[in-house]
Design an enzyme around this catalytic site. Structure first.
Site, PDB file in Angstrom:
ATOM      1  CE  LYS A  41     -37.889 -66.509 -59.818  1.00 37.84           C
ATOM      2  NZ  LYS A  41     -38.343 -67.414 -60.895  1.00 37.84           N
ATOM      3  NE  ARG A  90     -41.533 -62.235 -63.493  1.00 41.92           N
ATOM      4  CZ  ARG A  90     -41.862 -63.015 -62.448  1.00 41.92           C
ATOM      5  NH1 ARG A  90     -41.699 -62.607 -61.225  1.00 41.92           N
ATOM      6  NH2 ARG A  90     -42.321 -64.222 -62.659  1.00 41.92           N
ATOM      7  NE  ARG A 114     -45.226 -74.278 -59.958  1.00 38.09           N
ATOM      8  CZ  ARG A 114     -44.395 -73.247 -59.958  1.00 38.09           C
ATOM      9  NH1 ARG A 114     -43.147 -73.398 -59.520  1.00 38.09           N
ATOM     10  NH2 ARG A 114     -44.767 -72.068 -60.394  1.00 38.09           N
ATOM     11  NE  ARG A 152     -48.146 -69.804 -59.519  1.00 41.94           N
ATOM     12  CZ  ARG A 152     -46.961 -69.214 -59.619  1.00 41.94           C
ATOM     13  NH1 ARG A 152     -46.027 -69.443 -58.706  1.00 41.94           N
ATOM     14  NH2 ARG A 152     -46.697 -68.397 -60.615  1.00 41.94           N
ATOM     15  NE  ARG A 178     -45.516 -68.190 -64.853  1.00 39.13           N
ATOM     16  CZ  ARG A 178     -45.687 -69.255 -64.057  1.00 39.13           C
ATOM     17  NH1 ARG A 178     -46.561 -70.199 -64.366  1.00 39.13           N
ATOM     18  NH2 ARG A 178     -44.991 -69.361 -62.957  1.00 39.13           N
TER      19      ARG A 178
HETATM   20  P1  AMP Z   1     -44.186 -65.725 -60.007  1.00 37.79           P
HETATM   21  O1  AMP Z   1     -44.909 -66.243 -58.813  1.00 37.79           O
HETATM   22  O2  AMP Z   1     -42.923 -64.974 -59.654  1.00 37.79           O
HETATM   23  O3  AMP Z   1     -43.972 -66.771 -61.061  1.00 37.79           O
HETATM   24  O4  AMP Z   1     -45.147 -64.607 -60.668  1.00 37.79           O
HETATM   25  C1  AMP Z   1     -46.425 -64.937 -61.168  1.00 37.79           C
HETATM   26  C2  AMP Z   1     -46.919 -63.835 -62.091  1.00 37.79           C
HETATM   27  O5  AMP Z   1     -47.040 -62.610 -61.374  1.00 37.79           O
HETATM   28  C3  AMP Z   1     -46.013 -63.505 -63.258  1.00 37.79           C
HETATM   29  O6  AMP Z   1     -46.209 -64.377 -64.367  1.00 37.79           O
HETATM   30  C4  AMP Z   1     -46.436 -62.067 -63.579  1.00 37.79           C
HETATM   31  O7  AMP Z   1     -47.673 -62.023 -64.246  1.00 37.79           O
HETATM   32  C5  AMP Z   1     -46.652 -61.501 -62.179  1.00 37.79           C
HETATM   33  N1  AMP Z   1     -45.412 -60.936 -61.614  1.00 37.79           N
HETATM   34  C6  AMP Z   1     -44.724 -61.387 -60.512  1.00 37.79           C
HETATM   35  N2  AMP Z   1     -43.646 -60.636 -60.278  1.00 37.79           N
HETATM   36  C7  AMP Z   1     -43.631 -59.683 -61.239  1.00 37.79           C
HETATM   37  C8  AMP Z   1     -42.751 -58.613 -61.563  1.00 37.79           C
HETATM   38  N3  AMP Z   1     -41.656 -58.377 -60.831  1.00 37.79           N
HETATM   39  N4  AMP Z   1     -43.059 -57.835 -62.638  1.00 37.79           N
HETATM   40  C9  AMP Z   1     -44.163 -58.039 -63.375  1.00 37.79           C
HETATM   41  N5  AMP Z   1     -45.022 -59.049 -63.148  1.00 37.79           N
HETATM   42  C10 AMP Z   1     -44.769 -59.862 -62.089  1.00 37.79           C
END
Ligand code: AMP
Length: 216
Positions: free
Chosen positions: A13, A87, A126, A160, A171
């Site tokens: 994404k 989400r 990564r 990360r 996740r």
């Molecule tokens: P991402 O970079 O999108 O993989 O997000 C990393 C982490 O941020 C996720 O595993 C969640 O803990 C938190 N997070 C990001 N976006 C959301 C969302 N829309 N709702 C809830 N938690 C989020």
């Protein structure tokens, strides 16, 4: 044109959003990036979110919906790409209200379809250059010279904290349990298109472009 990119962690994404930013001047709204920035800055939201993110669980709907609301107006003209948001069903409904209040509406929801086992390898390998953020992967895209960034020559790299296998599996489980079930909400409105997220990066971009240009 406002669109949502949906797909489990590591589906591409972020990469595909960045390409749309470059090619179409759209604005990427990634709640993950916003939360990581809040964690780095040590804001109250960041302090609350850090442990939840490190565990791979979801931050509260109220926090992420507020973050999106704050950033939405920057993207008034060119259109927004929602990356990692919504989400949950609550977030999907909150987004409808945020868009409605601004006289905007969703043009597409694009689901990147992927194989979860392959994603675990994709994510856990990564890393990025700590200086210029160039992206690398242990197996698929190592640096040409060991421990030296191909782009800026830097020697420090970052991973990360939530890219370890256990957190990645949490996740993925969160995606299956809470995010995938929101697809029917958008399907009922005829907004969903599916793209093969396991194809080569350029091919994924081509398929997304076809959807946005109405050719898919
Ligand atoms: P991402 O970079 O999108 O993989 O997000 C990393 C982490 O941020 C996720 O595993 C969640 O803990 C938190 N997070 C990001 N976006 C959301 C969302 N829309 N709702 C809830 N938690 C989020």
């Amino acid at each position: 044109m406002d669109i949502i990119l949906l797909g489990p962690p590591g589906a591409g994404k972020g990469t595909q959003s960045q390409r749309l930013v470059d090619s179409r001047g759209m604005v990427q709204l990634s709640t993950g990036d916003m939360l990581r920035a809040a964690v780095r800055a040590g804001t109250p939201v960041g302090l609350k979110a850090k442990a939840i993110m490190d565990a791979g669980e979801l931050v509260s709907d109220a926090i992420v919906s507020a973050l999106i609301g704050e950033h939405l107006d920057q993207s008034r003209t060119q259109g927004a790409i929602f990356d990692g948001f919504p989400r949950t069903q609550n977030q999907a409904e909150a987004l409808d209200i945020l868009l409605d209040e601004r006289g905007r509406n969703l043009a597409h929801v694009i689901e990147l379809e992927v194989d979860e086992e392959a994603l675990v390898e994709r994510i856990t390998g990564r890393f990025t250059c700590a200086t210029c953020s160039a992206p690398y992967h242990d197996r698929f895209k190592p640096t040409a010279v060991q421990d030296q960034c191909d782009v800026c020559g830097g020697h420090e790299f970052k991973r990360r904290p939530d890219d370890n296998e256990q957190t990645v599996r949490t996740r993925m489980a969160e995606y299956r349990a809470k995010t995938a079930p929101i697809l029917p909400y958008y399907e009922a409105r005829g907004l969903v298109s599916r793209v093969d997220g396991m194809a080569k990066m350029d091919e994924v971009t081509r398929q997304i472009d076809a959807v946005l240009d109405g050719a898919a």
